[in-house]
Design a protein around this motif. Structure first.
Motif: not given
Length: 300
Positions: A116-133
């Motif tokens: 779920v973490f990978i899907q939520q933060y590293f998918s194409r649509q979500n990666f750029s909309t979330t910060t590394w923090r």
């Protein structure tokens, strides 16, 4: 109030099991209602409550507590996806920690957490909309899940002087050792063909395994990926540590019982004919296991 005698501890175990099974049904309903709809949610808790070996949710075993904690983790992960609030990642990690404390299979919850973490933060649509923090803070609670086993090992080291005592007890007292799952299944099939007192038990063990595998193979597309992976891991895990060869898959129906994604799969097949056939197959076993238990017959 509940302590000091075997009867008191037994009653305490029954009360705890029933409370946590009730909570498990509540959270399963909320989980499935949000994931699918209310009708599937109702049937999910029905199929779970009347599963062939559902008896073990009520009689003081760890099944009810472990089931509740697993469903709680999935509920928190679902909330984390929907709300994007970091608190739900933390709650999922805490739930996984207690699940790992109650059963070694609890460490498997780290896998759906990671998916779920990978899907939520590293998918194409979500990666750029979330910060590394945000990514780091959401990921950190996964460490809590294996920490549950670590805490138990620390407890054993402090009280018994051996952090691996649980593993040694399994090997020496029960004869359990790491075995390829296909070897465990092959030994169970061979034992089921022998006309002895364990034949029926081996047949029931293999039937529960086959039922879980077939259900997952037929319905995995109906579930989110992390549900399917977790269900598959729960099927494989007990096959890795058989109890010898004569009855290596002993207690396997109990272990298959807590695979709640299978109940969701069954509930997703709507139609009175399917419901009648499924109940005709499962409800008689549910009734027999209760009769055997109240007759003081060991049911594994």
């Amino acid at each position: 109030m509940l302590g000091g005698s075997d009867a008191d501890y037994y009653m305490a175990g029954i009360i705890i099991s029933n409370v946590f099974f009730f909570l498990a049904l509540v959270f399963l309903y909320l989980l499935v209602d949000e994931l699918f709809d209310a009708s599937i949610a109702r049937m999910s808790i029905f199929y779970l409550a009347f599963a062939p070996y559902a008896l073990f949710f009520f009689i003081g075993y760890t099944e009810a507590l472990f089931l509740f904690l697993c469903i709680l983790v999935f509920f928190c992960l679902q909330k984390a996806i929907k709300t994007r609030r970091l608190i739900y990642w933390l709650l999922a990690g805490i739930g996984g920690l207690f699940a790992a404390l109650s059963r070694s299979q609890g460490v498997l919850l780290a896998v759906p957490f990671l998916v779920v973490f990978i899907q939520q933060y590293f998918s194409r649509q979500n990666f750029s909309t979330t910060t590394w923090r945000q990514k780091i803070l959401a990921f950190i609670p996964i460490v809590l899940i294996p920490l549950g086993v670590g805490i138990y090992m620390l407890y054993l080291w402090h009280t018994k002087g051996d952090p691996l005592l649980f593993s040694k007890a399994e090997a020496l007292g029960w004869g359990r050792k790491l075995t390829p799952p296909w070897i465990s299944v092959a030994n169970a099939i061979k034992a089921a063909l022998l006309p002895d007192m364990l034949q029926i038990q081996n047949i029931l063990n293999l039937a529960s395994l086959a039922g879980a595998i077939i259900a997952l193979m037929m319905g995995w597309r109906r579930l989110p990926l992390h549900y399917t992976i977790f269900a598959a891991l729960l099927i494989i895990f007990p096959l890795l540590y058989p109890l010898g060869k004569a009855d290596g898959l002993t207690a396997l129906p109990r272990y298959m019982l807590i695979i709640f994604p299978i109940a969701i799969i069954f509930a997703s097949y709507k139609g009175p004919r399917f419901e009648k056939v499924l109940l005709a197959l499962t409800f008689p076993i549910f009734t027999v296991t209760i009769l055997l238990f109240i007759s003081h017959y060991w049911v594994a």
